[in-house]
Motif scaffolding. Sequence first.
Motif, PDB file in Angstrom:
ATOM      1  N   THR A  60      -2.460   7.669   5.698  1.00 42.29           N
ATOM      2  CA  THR A  60      -3.667   6.870   5.390  1.00 42.29           C
ATOM      3  C   THR A  60      -4.446   6.786   6.562  1.00 42.29           C
ATOM      4  N   LYS A 116      -0.705   4.678  -3.384  1.00 37.97           N
ATOM      5  CA  LYS A 116      -2.242   4.629  -3.190  1.00 37.97           C
ATOM      6  C   LYS A 116      -2.678   4.659  -1.858  1.00 37.97           C
ATOM      7  N   TYR A 119      -6.924  -4.844  -1.419  1.00 31.15           N
ATOM      8  CA  TYR A 119      -8.034  -4.948  -2.697  1.00 31.15           C
ATOM      9  C   TYR A 119      -7.803  -3.635  -3.342  1.00 31.15           C
ATOM     10  N   GLY A 120      -7.353  -2.618  -2.802  1.00 29.84           N
ATOM     11  CA  GLY A 120      -7.001  -1.376  -3.261  1.00 29.84           C
ATOM     12  C   GLY A 120      -5.751  -1.393  -4.279  1.00 29.84           C
ATOM     13  N   GLY A 125       0.952  -0.974   0.125  1.00 29.91           N
ATOM     14  CA  GLY A 125       0.128   0.031   0.069  1.00 29.91           C
ATOM     15  C   GLY A 125       0.972   1.131   0.122  1.00 29.91           C
ATOM     16  N   GLN A 173      -8.891  -3.516   2.849  1.00 32.73           N
ATOM     17  CA  GLN A 173      -9.048  -2.518   2.104  1.00 32.73           C
ATOM     18  C   GLN A 173      -7.698  -2.120   1.310  1.00 32.73           C
TER      19      GLN A 173
END
Length: 596
Positions: free
Chosen positions: A344, A339, A389-390, A334, A386
Amino acid sequence: MIIRNSSQKLIAFKRQSLVLLIFSSISFLLILLRLIFLQLLNYESFMQMSDENRIRLIASQPIRGRILDKNGNVLADSRVKYSLIIKPQAVNESDWGKHKLIISDLLNIDKNLIQTKYFDGLKNQKLAVTIIDDLSVNQLIKFKENEDNLFSFEIATKLIRNYPYKSLAAHLIGYTQPITDLEYKFLSKKGYKLNDLIGRTGIEYVYEDFIRGEWGGEMVEVNSLGKFQRSLGVKPSIQGNDIELTIDMELQLIAEEVLKDKKAGAIIVMDPRDGAIKAMASRPTFDLNFFSKDFKPEKEYNKLFNSTEKPLFNRALNAYDPGSVWKIVTALAGLESGKFPIDTMLETKPCITYGSQCFREHNDLGFGVIGYEDALRVSSNTFFYQVGYGVGVDEIHKVSRKLGFNSLSGIEISEQENIGLVASSKWAKEGRGWGEPGRTPWVPEDIASMSIGQFVVQVTPIQLARAYAAIANGGYLVTPHLVKKDDGNVLDKQRIKIDIDPNNIQLIKDGLRKVVESGTGVSINYGVSNLPPVSGKTGTAEDGEGGLDHAWFVCFTPSEKSELLIVAFAQNTPGGGSVHALPMARQILKVWNEQN
């Protein structure tokens, strides 16, 4: 009439003389040719045969080198084995009955067993039969004291491999076995003798040429009756080289001890700075001395080779579902993808639906809105679902390869190692290793499972040790090794700088510190005083093969400038990593802390 008969007799006589002369000449010519063949054309060959008939080689077995721990403690050496034997065909029957009873009483052996072995030897025309395979010192002394009254029996000696601590570090030390007839055909060119020992697994196998030594012997001349005439020279056998491991026996002993109450599992203790293995234990284990026995009882053999528990299997190098200890990989994917940057914050929920399945949070409630550090601290599933999957499967796969997953670790005993599995979209398209290409596509459920280290991810404890070492040492992938290196530059040669932002590595490191300070790994400090700061991660993984859950705990200490890393794994031991794996690591940390 008389004159004609005389002429005929004279002609016949002359013919006989001619035939005899021709026959004699041919015979002489053949003998001459044979002599020329023997003396001139084939002189060297027959000279060699002559020498072989009058020269004997008395072979002298080399002593195999020792295997030592880092402090010089002997883990493997060689010893002389004394066996009690009889030569059935040479036994004097008039003395046999008396000698059998004496030896039975003297050494506490069943006389019926002795008789059975004697008859079996006669029936099968055996030159020698072993009555006791490995005499104790007490038995040997008793026999020697009564040897004059027991000439039906003899003592045979043999140099065998000896493992003083029996099952200690069995999987990494490895064992030896006699070479087979088939192997002898090509190994004889390297100096091996029939039934010579050769390393089969572990260090014994990998460093065979270094450890084994060279045969020697004495050449003696004998006469036509085979009696000794004189010595023609002695070539001493050359002892094999000792090999010093990075293993610390004290840490190895405690690693084996903490695994004793587990059905199966593994422990790895490693220096995260250079990959030196300080301890490696796998359970169930086995006694290395079993392989030094000439006679191997069927029960013991079946327990080793046919048991469903697979004691010969090195679980430290085998692949399993990692569960939450995998979450550092998803987190780095991540971060590295851009992303899900460092700041985050994601809302965690009781469950999130992917495909046709709702993937739950392990507390069935969620943890509110949290960032990376807290997600690692509480081991949130829905946070990492999350993120995973992102970024997608291939981003996770790419980061995992940088951390050394899905490949061999480089450890010397790679013949025991599994490369594991980290899924990718290409892997799915090509049939997942069991299906037809194009018929097993990637599905949403896969990425959720992958994000928290389940089903499409299988890793080995040694791979986890490498990955966490890269976090502990600030971004260097080390090569795990068992043998001490003399080269002063070995540290630089074995460390590979990984292409991951140091700021992202530091964020993961901070999160792992919080796991131990106030998260799922807080109990690591219980009952241990003056322990340096520890960072770590607990993990509970469903068994992809349908068994009970696995328990994991990985940690390193001190949190900054780390010197020790531990991977603790309890196979099919439900209850969680903090309950079953963490306490094993705590005991090892306690011993290490006392050492320092």
